[in-house]
Design an enzyme around this catalytic site. Structure first.
Site, PDB file in Angstrom:
ATOM      1  N   ASN A   1       0.829  -1.196   0.000  1.00 51.64           N
ATOM      2  CA  ASN A   1       0.000   0.000   0.000  1.00 51.64           C
ATOM      3  C   ASN A   1       0.869   1.254   0.000  1.00 51.64           C
ATOM      4  OD1 ASN A   1      -1.994   1.955   0.535  1.00 51.64           O
ATOM      5  ND2 ASN A   1      -3.155   0.536   1.790  1.00 51.64           N
TER       6      ASN A   1
ATOM      7  N   HIS B   1     -11.497   0.872  -8.777  1.00 48.72           N
ATOM      8  CA  HIS B   1     -11.076  -0.503  -9.065  1.00 48.72           C
ATOM      9  C   HIS B   1     -11.287  -1.262  -7.753  1.00 48.72           C
ATOM     10  CE1 HIS B   1      -7.933  -3.128 -11.325  1.00 48.72           C
ATOM     11  NE2 HIS B   1      -8.559  -3.893 -10.439  1.00 48.72           N
TER      12      HIS B   1
ATOM     13  N   GLN C   1     -14.171  -0.635   0.300  1.00 51.43           N
ATOM     14  CA  GLN C   1     -14.932   0.600   0.113  1.00 51.43           C
ATOM     15  C   GLN C   1     -15.471   0.520  -1.313  1.00 51.43           C
ATOM     16  OE1 GLN C   1     -11.383   2.631   1.333  1.00 51.43           O
ATOM     17  NE2 GLN C   1     -12.582   3.873   2.751  1.00 51.43           N
TER      18      GLN C   1
ATOM     19  N   HIS D   1      -8.844  -4.187   1.368  1.00 52.86           N
ATOM     20  CA  HIS D   1      -7.787  -3.813   2.305  1.00 52.86           C
ATOM     21  C   HIS D   1      -7.623  -4.965   3.282  1.00 52.86           C
ATOM     22  CE1 HIS D   1      -7.716   0.623   1.504  1.00 52.86           C
ATOM     23  NE2 HIS D   1      -8.929   0.357   1.049  1.00 52.86           N
TER      24      HIS D   1
ATOM     25  N   HIS E   1     -10.967  -3.285  -4.603  1.00 56.01           N
ATOM     26  CA  HIS E   1      -9.799  -3.724  -3.844  1.00 56.01           C
ATOM     27  C   HIS E   1     -10.196  -3.995  -2.403  1.00 56.01           C
ATOM     28  CE1 HIS E   1      -9.783   0.724  -3.748  1.00 56.01           C
ATOM     29  NE2 HIS E   1      -9.153   0.653  -2.580  1.00 56.01           N
TER      30      HIS E   1
END
Length: 157
Positions: free
Chosen positions: A30, A97, A86, A101, A99
């Protein structure tokens, strides 16, 4: 490992920042981690919303998240994991896109456990400001991210 950049929304991700891949997903370090080990799992295909993933992509991204999370929890001597998505701009998604976490969690890493979500949201807002306004860069360096990805890559040999 691929030699061509990976796509993350409108951005190209250098393969040196990617530490785990499947035929349908990839895991990357990240740019602005909330805590050590905070990584992202993404589908290889650019998909804006979770509901638009194919059944195979949905299965693959979650199996990848399970594998990566388990390895990083052990690597960081954590006792728990936070998985969060999110999904859409009103949910705080700044890169269009899908994703996931993944954050390896330890006792006391946040004063209140749910503050992790506020921290993720704040980092996403900072990233959006950087992307929109190109303010002074406070992100981690490419070299730092590549070193971290190399360490994590060893977990999957």
């Amino acid at each position: 490992m691929a030699s061509e950049p990976f796509t993350f929304g409108p951005y190209k991700i250098d393969p040196a920042e990617v530490f785990y891949t499947t035929s349908l997903s990839f895991a990357m370090v990240n740019l602005r981690p909330v805590i050590p080990g905070h990584v992202l799992i993404c589908p290889r295909r650019e998909v804006k919303r979770f509901v638009d993933l194919s059944a195979d992509e949905t299965l693959d991204i979650w199996l990848a998240a399970k594998k990566v999370g388990g390895q990083l929890e052990h690597y960081h001597n954590a006792s728990s994991l936070t998985f969060t998505i999110q999904d859409g701009p009103q949910a705080g998604q700044t890169v269009p896109h899908v994703h996931i976490h993944i954050l390896p969690r330890k006792a006391g890493d946040f004063k209140e456990n749910d503050e992790v979500y506020d921290a993720i949201d704040e980092k996403e807002k900072e990233l959006k400001q950087k992307l929109d306004l190109d303010k002074e860069r406070k992100d981690r360096s490419f070299e730092e991210m590549a070193r971290e990805a190399e360490e994590y890559r060893k977990l999957f040999l």
